[in-house]
Design a protein around this motif. Structure first.
Motif, PDB file in Angstrom:
ATOM      1  N   ARG A 342       0.813  -1.221   0.000  1.00  0.00           N
ATOM      2  CA  ARG A 342       0.000   0.000   0.000  1.00  0.00           C
ATOM      3  C   ARG A 342       0.841   1.263   0.000  1.00  0.00           C
ATOM      4  NH1 ARG A 342      -3.481  -3.158   4.027  1.00  0.00           N
ATOM      5  NH2 ARG A 342      -5.157  -3.970   2.709  1.00  0.00           N
ATOM      6  N   THR A 343       2.077   1.165   0.498  1.00  0.00           N
ATOM      7  CA  THR A 343       2.958   2.340   0.520  1.00  0.00           C
ATOM      8  C   THR A 343       3.953   2.336  -0.620  1.00  0.00           C
ATOM      9  OG1 THR A 343       4.478   1.186   2.046  1.00  0.00           O
ATOM     10  CG2 THR A 343       2.767   2.573   3.031  1.00  0.00           C
ATOM     11  N   GLY A 344       3.872   1.335  -1.511  1.00  0.00           N
ATOM     12  CA  GLY A 344       4.775   1.278  -2.658  1.00  0.00           C
ATOM     13  C   GLY A 344       6.190   0.896  -2.314  1.00  0.00           C
ATOM     14  N   LYS A 345       6.411   0.196  -1.193  1.00  0.00           N
ATOM     15  CA  LYS A 345       7.765  -0.166  -0.764  1.00  0.00           C
ATOM     16  C   LYS A 345       8.061  -1.656  -0.910  1.00  0.00           C
ATOM     17  CE  LYS A 345       7.962   3.643   2.584  1.00  0.00           C
ATOM     18  NZ  LYS A 345       8.118   4.010   4.019  1.00  0.00           N
ATOM     19  N   ALA A 346       7.150  -2.405  -1.530  1.00  0.00           N
ATOM     20  CA  ALA A 346       7.372  -3.841  -1.680  1.00  0.00           C
ATOM     21  C   ALA A 346       8.528  -4.096  -2.636  1.00  0.00           C
ATOM     22  CB  ALA A 346       6.106  -4.522  -2.187  1.00  0.00           C
ATOM     23  N   LYS A 347       9.339  -5.103  -2.338  1.00  0.00           N
ATOM     24  CA  LYS A 347      10.478  -5.458  -3.175  1.00  0.00           C
ATOM     25  C   LYS A 347      10.028  -6.406  -4.277  1.00  0.00           C
ATOM     26  CE  LYS A 347      13.602  -5.073   0.801  1.00  0.00           C
ATOM     27  NZ  LYS A 347      14.553  -5.801   1.673  1.00  0.00           N
ATOM     28  N   SER A 348      10.894  -6.547  -5.293  1.00  0.00           N
ATOM     29  CA  SER A 348      10.530  -7.365  -6.447  1.00  0.00           C
ATOM     30  C   SER A 348      10.252  -8.803  -6.061  1.00  0.00           C
ATOM     31  CB  SER A 348      11.648  -7.312  -7.494  1.00  0.00           C
ATOM     32  OG  SER A 348      12.863  -7.814  -6.943  1.00  0.00           O
ATOM     33  N   GLU A 349      11.076  -9.363  -5.182  1.00  0.00           N
ATOM     34  CA  GLU A 349      10.881 -10.757  -4.798  1.00  0.00           C
ATOM     35  C   GLU A 349       9.635 -10.960  -3.945  1.00  0.00           C
ATOM     36  OE1 GLU A 349      14.077  -8.995  -2.016  1.00  0.00           O
ATOM     37  OE2 GLU A 349      13.516  -8.924  -4.147  1.00  0.00           O
ATOM     38  N   GLU A 350       9.088  -9.884  -3.417  1.00  0.00           N
ATOM     39  CA  GLU A 350       7.861  -9.975  -2.622  1.00  0.00           C
ATOM     40  C   GLU A 350       6.605  -9.881  -3.489  1.00  0.00           C
ATOM     41  OE1 GLU A 350       9.684  -7.877   1.418  1.00  0.00           O
ATOM     42  OE2 GLU A 350       8.607  -6.671  -0.058  1.00  0.00           O
ATOM     43  N   LEU A 351       6.790  -9.653  -4.777  1.00  0.00           N
ATOM     44  CA  LEU A 351       5.654  -9.449  -5.670  1.00  0.00           C
ATOM     45  C   LEU A 351       5.671 -10.399  -6.859  1.00  0.00           C
ATOM     46  CD1 LEU A 351       5.685  -5.560  -5.625  1.00  0.00           C
ATOM     47  CD2 LEU A 351       3.869  -6.995  -4.719  1.00  0.00           C
ATOM     48  N   SER A 352       6.328 -11.529  -6.715  1.00  0.00           N
ATOM     49  CA  SER A 352       6.406 -12.461  -7.836  1.00  0.00           C
ATOM     50  C   SER A 352       6.540 -13.884  -7.328  1.00  0.00           C
ATOM     51  CB  SER A 352       7.603 -12.118  -8.737  1.00  0.00           C
ATOM     52  OG  SER A 352       8.818 -12.217  -8.004  1.00  0.00           O
ATOM     53  N   GLY A 353       6.164 -14.837  -8.191  1.00  0.00           N
ATOM     54  CA  GLY A 353       6.409 -16.240  -7.913  1.00  0.00           C
ATOM     55  C   GLY A 353       5.382 -16.942  -7.056  1.00  0.00           C
ATOM     56  N   SER A 354       4.186 -16.402  -6.919  1.00  0.00           N
ATOM     57  CA  SER A 354       3.178 -17.093  -6.110  1.00  0.00           C
ATOM     58  C   SER A 354       2.730 -18.377  -6.802  1.00  0.00           C
ATOM     59  CB  SER A 354       1.973 -16.182  -5.866  1.00  0.00           C
ATOM     60  OG  SER A 354       1.417 -15.732  -7.091  1.00  0.00           O
ATOM     61  N   THR A 355       2.407 -19.394  -6.005  1.00  0.00           N
ATOM     62  CA  THR A 355       1.939 -20.677  -6.534  1.00  0.00           C
ATOM     63  C   THR A 355       0.455 -20.892  -6.273  1.00  0.00           C
ATOM     64  OG1 THR A 355       2.583 -21.812  -4.486  1.00  0.00           O
ATOM     65  CG2 THR A 355       4.220 -21.706  -6.251  1.00  0.00           C
ATOM     66  N   LEU A 356      -0.128 -20.120  -5.399  1.00  0.00           N
ATOM     67  CA  LEU A 356      -1.546 -20.188  -5.054  1.00  0.00           C
ATOM     68  C   LEU A 356      -1.917 -18.848  -4.446  1.00  0.00           C
ATOM     69  CD1 LEU A 356      -4.101 -22.074  -4.729  1.00  0.00           C
ATOM     70  CD2 LEU A 356      -3.284 -22.549  -2.417  1.00  0.00           C
ATOM     71  N   THR A 357      -3.118 -18.352  -4.719  1.00  0.00           N
ATOM     72  CA  THR A 357      -3.504 -17.032  -4.230  1.00  0.00           C
ATOM     73  C   THR A 357      -4.706 -17.125  -3.303  1.00  0.00           C
ATOM     74  OG1 THR A 357      -2.606 -15.834  -6.130  1.00  0.00           O
ATOM     75  CG2 THR A 357      -4.363 -14.747  -4.928  1.00  0.00           C
ATOM     76  N   LEU A 358      -4.656 -16.291  -2.266  1.00  0.00           N
ATOM     77  CA  LEU A 358      -5.757 -16.167  -1.312  1.00  0.00           C
ATOM     78  C   LEU A 358      -6.300 -14.748  -1.423  1.00  0.00           C
ATOM     79  CD1 LEU A 358      -7.312 -17.420   1.124  1.00  0.00           C
ATOM     80  CD2 LEU A 358      -5.526 -16.500   2.594  1.00  0.00           C
ATOM     81  N   THR A 359      -7.600 -14.626  -1.644  1.00  0.00           N
ATOM     82  CA  THR A 359      -8.214 -13.305  -1.770  1.00  0.00           C
ATOM     83  C   THR A 359      -9.346 -13.181  -0.770  1.00  0.00           C
ATOM     84  OG1 THR A 359      -9.373 -11.768  -3.257  1.00  0.00           O
ATOM     85  CG2 THR A 359      -9.703 -14.115  -3.653  1.00  0.00           C
ATOM     86  N   SER A 360      -9.331 -12.108   0.005  1.00  0.00           N
ATOM     87  CA  SER A 360     -10.339 -11.916   1.047  1.00  0.00           C
ATOM     88  C   SER A 360     -10.808 -10.477   1.049  1.00  0.00           C
ATOM     89  CB  SER A 360      -9.763 -12.284   2.418  1.00  0.00           C
ATOM     90  OG  SER A 360     -10.657 -11.922   3.450  1.00  0.00           O
ATOM     91  N   LEU A 361     -12.113 -10.294   1.135  1.00  0.00           N
ATOM     92  CA  LEU A 361     -12.684  -8.955   1.234  1.00  0.00           C
ATOM     93  C   LEU A 361     -12.961  -8.553   2.682  1.00  0.00           C
ATOM     94  CD1 LEU A 361     -15.196  -9.054  -1.756  1.00  0.00           C
ATOM     95  CD2 LEU A 361     -13.013  -7.842  -1.639  1.00  0.00           C
ATOM     96  N   GLY A 362     -12.484  -9.368   3.633  1.00  0.00           N
ATOM     97  CA  GLY A 362     -12.668  -9.032   5.039  1.00  0.00           C
ATOM     98  C   GLY A 362     -14.135  -8.954   5.404  1.00  0.00           C
ATOM     99  N   PRO A 363     -14.543  -7.900   6.137  1.00  0.00           N
ATOM    100  CA  PRO A 363     -15.949  -7.775   6.552  1.00  0.00           C
ATOM    101  C   PRO A 363     -16.899  -7.564   5.381  1.00  0.00           C
ATOM    102  CG  PRO A 363     -14.721  -5.783   7.090  1.00  0.00           C
ATOM    103  CD  PRO A 363     -13.716  -6.799   6.664  1.00  0.00           C
ATOM    104  N   LEU A 364     -16.361  -7.237   4.180  1.00  0.00           N
ATOM    105  CA  LEU A 364     -17.210  -7.069   3.002  1.00  0.00           C
ATOM    106  C   LEU A 364     -17.325  -8.366   2.208  1.00  0.00           C
ATOM    107  CD1 LEU A 364     -15.838  -3.640   1.679  1.00  0.00           C
ATOM    108  CD2 LEU A 364     -17.840  -4.034   3.115  1.00  0.00           C
TER     109      LEU A 364
END
Length: 439
Positions: A342-364
């Motif tokens: 959210r602050t634009g500070k994520a590194k490249s290795e933190e934004l690539s290579g996922s093998t499965l994704t979890l998506t949650s809308l929380g209380p929505l």
């Protein structure tokens, strides 16, 4: 005076052109050295271009959404003298979008510059943006807006609190008709309720808003392209199951009560533990499918993507080796990665290579979701909102906390039986949460 032509530098290996996402300047503006002038997007990154010189902008290479080739004119600046220009740096701000691995980092990259007209070089001929025409005189306010503040030549009388509220609501105070000698909160309320004339409108009616045409560019366009590619290439199917999380919620409350300095647990870390414990029996779900090569790679480690909503759009930071982390470590990593995205500070290795994704809308989270797969993965999991409902326990009716769990799969790789069996295995773990902590 001389003209300096700033040509789009090579901002990525193999990149032939970049899209103009937005301008920070316009023709006629004075710019200083290292001042941001444009945001450019390649297939992988959003790059903030900075002016290598100080001067006045005389020409721009196009409008947001236009493509500019590497080496073509990006902006033309009128400068004083013909002094040598030091090579600028480029701040690369990259973002993950669903279905695409993207890097996010700040790097210092020398920008090759070619001299422009007036300095001894040749100039390319891309589209130009002409200087803005002088604005036409403002129309005379209508009689319904007469009064103090309606005439822009007269002072607008309003307290700082009223001005702050008007700014927050996006109200132009010059369009508000005061009820007395100055604009009050009640006048803002009347403006919101009745519109510019602040006259009577029958109850139940609302003012029509003007149509707004928004060009789909930058991150929004990347997301649109990747989601379209995912739906176009992947035959999705979605399976939804209801899970009783009453015991899991009790366990979560107990863990939070004794957490000390550790982060507060949400449902997600516990769900991730359940996913990681169930996946070894369903390796076809923790996989990536290269449909061009016709190869499915089943991964041994769980690199879990966490879909995260940011101001720039949807990003997917990745928890590496999620199967090796306990609930507290997962909670810390989820919070860290979400903040970095959210602050634009994520590194490249933190934004690539996922093998499965979890998506949650929380209380929505809603009753059920049908999430779109993060290509080239083959599955995506979406927990929905936890709600309390009466259920039968034997012959008794008791209150229980229930949650629907959705999973969307690539039917080319995953059969419906496998997806349903996996969710049932996760369900057993969540409904008897003591097994989450048993090897």
């Amino acid at each position: 005076m001389a003209l300096f032509t700033f040509k789009l530098p090579d901002i990525g290996e193999g990149i032939a052109q970049a899209e103009i996402v937005g301008w920070h300047v316009k023709v006629g503006d004075r710019v200083e050295e290292d001042q941001p002038i444009a945001d450019m997007m390649t297939d992988k990154a959003t790059v903030e271009m900075e002016s290598p010189v100080a001067g006045t902008v005389v020409r721009l290479a196009g409008e947001p959404g236009d493509q500019v080739s590497i080496g073509a004119m990006l902006v033309e600046i009128e400068v004083e003298g013909e002094a040598a220009v030091p090579p600028p740096s480029v701040e690369v701000v990259e973002a993950e979008v669903p279905g695409e691995v993207v890097t996010e980092a700040a790097t210092e990259t020398p920008l090759p510059l070619r001299e422009g007209p007036g300095v001894g070089g040749e100039r390319s001929e891309p589209p130009i943006v002409a200087p803005e025409e002088p604005a036409s005189p403002a129309p005379t306010p209508s009689p319904s807006l007469s009064g103090r503040g309606a005439n822009r030549d007269e002072p607008i009388l309003a307290s700082p609190a009223v001005r702050a509220r008007a700014k927050e609501l996006g109200i132009d105070l010059s369009q508000v008709k005061p009820g007395g000698d100055h604009i009050r909160h009640a006048d803002l309320d009347a403006y919101l309720l009745y519109g510019q004339g602040q006259g009577y409108r029958p109850a139940g009616r609302s003012a029509a808003r003007p149509d707004e045409a928004i060009k789909v560019i930058g991150m929004r366009r990347r997301i649109a392209e990747n989601m379209a590619a995912s739906k176009r290439h992947i035959p999705h199917f979605t399976y939804v199951e209801e899970i009783d999380v009453t015991a899991l919620e009790q366990l979560r409350e107990q863990l939070n009560a004794g957490r000390g300095e550790r982060p507060k647990l949400t449902m997600l870390p516990l769900l991730i533990v359940a996913l990681c414990k169930a996946l070894p029996d369903f390796p076809m779900l923790n996989a990536r499918y290269d449909d061009e090569a016709g190869v499915v790679t089943r991964h041994g480690a769980v690199h879990l993507g966490i879909a995260t909503q940011t101001d720039a759009g949807l990003m997917v930071p990745v928890i590496r080796d999620a199967q090796d982390r306990n609930v507290w470590q997962l909670a810390s990593e989820i919070r860290r990665l979400a903040d970095a995205a959210r602050t634009g500070k994520a590194k490249s290795e933190e934004l690539s290579g996922s093998t499965l994704t979890l998506t949650s809308l929380g209380p929505l989270g809603g009753i059920a979701t049908t999430p779109v797969i993060n290509r080239p993965e083959v599955a995506i999991i979406g927990p929905n909102r936890v709600i309390e409902r009466p259920v039968f326990r034997g012959k008794e009716i008791v209150a229980a906390k229930l949650m629907n769990l959705s999973i969307s799969c690539d039917h080319r790789v995953v059969d419906g039986w496998d997806a349903a069996s996996f969710v049932q295995a996760v369900r057993k773990l969540l409904e008897a949460p003591a097994f989450l902590f048993v090897d």
